[in-house]
Design a protein around this motif. Sequence first.
Motif, PDB file in Angstrom:
ATOM      1  N   LEU A  90      96.350 -77.508  37.678  1.00 29.37           N
ATOM      2  CA  LEU A  90      96.878 -76.272  38.255  1.00 29.37           C
ATOM      3  C   LEU A  90      98.330 -76.109  37.836  1.00 29.37           C
ATOM      4  O   LEU A  90      99.152 -77.003  38.051  1.00 29.37           O
ATOM      5  N   ASP A  91      98.637 -74.967  37.215  1.00 25.18           N
ATOM      6  CA  ASP A  91     100.003 -74.621  36.819  1.00 25.18           C
ATOM      7  C   ASP A  91     100.489 -73.537  37.774  1.00 25.18           C
ATOM      8  O   ASP A  91     100.164 -72.360  37.611  1.00 25.18           O
ATOM      9  N   LEU A  92     101.255 -73.941  38.781  1.00 24.34           N
ATOM     10  CA  LEU A  92     101.724 -73.003  39.804  1.00 24.34           C
ATOM     11  C   LEU A  92     102.985 -72.284  39.332  1.00 24.34           C
ATOM     12  O   LEU A  92     103.912 -72.905  38.815  1.00 24.34           O
ATOM     13  N   GLY A  93     103.004 -70.967  39.558  1.00 22.73           N
ATOM     14  CA  GLY A  93     104.119 -70.183  39.052  1.00 22.73           C
ATOM     15  C   GLY A  93     104.091 -70.185  37.535  1.00 22.73           C
ATOM     16  O   GLY A  93     105.094 -70.432  36.874  1.00 22.73           O
TER      17      GLY A  93
ATOM     18  N   HIS B 169      91.117 -78.343  31.593  1.00 24.02           N
ATOM     19  CA  HIS B 169      91.016 -76.931  31.969  1.00 24.02           C
ATOM     20  C   HIS B 169      92.145 -76.628  32.941  1.00 24.02           C
ATOM     21  O   HIS B 169      92.312 -77.316  33.948  1.00 24.02           O
ATOM     22  N   VAL B 170      92.925 -75.621  32.625  1.00 20.07           N
ATOM     23  CA  VAL B 170      94.123 -75.311  33.405  1.00 20.07           C
ATOM     24  C   VAL B 170      93.989 -73.943  34.057  1.00 20.07           C
ATOM     25  O   VAL B 170      93.664 -72.954  33.394  1.00 20.07           O
TER      26      VAL B 170
ATOM     27  N   ALA C 259      90.188 -74.081  45.519  1.00 24.60           N
ATOM     28  CA  ALA C 259      89.542 -74.828  46.599  1.00 24.60           C
ATOM     29  C   ALA C 259      90.306 -76.100  46.956  1.00 24.60           C
ATOM     30  O   ALA C 259      90.940 -76.723  46.103  1.00 24.60           O
ATOM     31  N   ASP C 260      90.226 -76.474  48.219  1.00 26.03           N
ATOM     32  CA  ASP C 260      90.828 -77.721  48.681  1.00 26.03           C
ATOM     33  C   ASP C 260      90.252 -78.908  47.904  1.00 26.03           C
ATOM     34  O   ASP C 260      89.039 -78.957  47.624  1.00 26.03           O
ATOM     35  N   GLY C 261      91.108 -79.863  47.567  1.00 28.32           N
ATOM     36  CA  GLY C 261      90.650 -81.091  46.943  1.00 28.32           C
ATOM     37  C   GLY C 261      89.947 -80.924  45.616  1.00 28.32           C
ATOM     38  O   GLY C 261      89.103 -81.744  45.248  1.00 28.32           O
ATOM     39  N   SER C 262      90.314 -79.888  44.855  1.00 29.00           N
ATOM     40  CA  SER C 262      89.603 -79.595  43.604  1.00 29.00           C
ATOM     41  C   SER C 262      90.416 -79.876  42.346  1.00 29.00           C
ATOM     42  O   SER C 262      89.908 -79.751  41.230  1.00 29.00           O
ATOM     43  N   ILE C 263      91.675 -80.280  42.504  1.00 29.84           N
ATOM     44  CA  ILE C 263      92.609 -80.358  41.373  1.00 29.84           C
ATOM     45  C   ILE C 263      93.052 -81.804  41.129  1.00 29.84           C
ATOM     46  O   ILE C 263      93.400 -82.525  42.076  1.00 29.84           O
ATOM     47  N   ASP C 264      93.078 -82.203  39.860  1.00 26.45           N
ATOM     48  CA  ASP C 264      93.536 -83.553  39.496  1.00 26.45           C
ATOM     49  C   ASP C 264      95.048 -83.629  39.340  1.00 26.45           C
ATOM     50  O   ASP C 264      95.667 -84.646  39.696  1.00 26.45           O
ATOM     51  N   ARG C 265      95.649 -82.593  38.770  1.00 25.18           N
ATOM     52  CA  ARG C 265      97.087 -82.596  38.500  1.00 25.18           C
ATOM     53  C   ARG C 265      97.660 -81.208  38.787  1.00 25.18           C
ATOM     54  O   ARG C 265      97.046 -80.190  38.444  1.00 25.18           O
TER      55      ARG C 265
END
Length: 272
Positions: free
Chosen positions: A70-73, A90-91, A130-136
């Motif tokens: 996940l790339d936030l902002g 996948h980002v 989703a909650d708990g779905s992201i590795d980084r």
Amino acid sequence: MDTPTQRAQTHYGGAGLMAKVQAALAAFGPEETVLTVSQLAMLDQFHTRGMLATGELAEAMELEAGMAVLDLGCGIGGPTRYLAANYGVHVTGVDLSPSFVDTARYLSQRCALGDSTTFLTGDATQPPVADGSIDRVFLQHVAMNIADRAALYRAIRRVLKPAGRFATYDIVAKDGAPHFPVPWATTPENSHLRTEAETRDALTAAGFTIDLWRDDTEVASQWFAKMVAGGPPAGPTLALVLGADFPAMMANLARSLREGRIGVLTAIASCR
């Protein structure tokens, strides 16, 4: 009264951005020309030290092919595409600005990275995943626009898997206020800097363990000096995104770093 989120949306409105970008990219060839991540680096890496910083952060995060990132902002998606292109992950990029998100999708298609990147409009304190779905999770030069830092870090902790990790590369407060305008704010009301100590406390309170904590202020200052000595870069740059105030913003950022008013923090944290 405008909220900090609404002010950030206004600051990063990006009116007419897509058309400007499409026109600028004509320098690389016809619309069907496949572009590379490196060709876009001066345009879409919206933080000090650009792609160099993204690469260093990615290396420290121990990415593995197939991970969900996940790339936030995410802005117009520079780091999102860099990670997808170089690590087989996948980002998902999330940004407040619909114009930025639309432009990010277009640029990913131009780089043949549409299948490995997803872009969503949303608030970093309530990311639409989703909650708990992201590795980084990657957060680069974003937190200074977010007043509720505790909510930001809780949200990141919520979306991470139990063994997940979070990297932040952001501007922090030091001795005095920055000179305005800067890239993230034209006035003090849009700037929500925290000190290193306040940042560490907020991360710990959100349930993170600190793995890496590094002051990159001097490295960033040296990078600015080298950029100035090298003269204006060729090709499209962040001036397309930030508009007429871009030279003043960058000059004030570099000056504020030199004067010790602000700093650059690199940190990596793990879920407890």
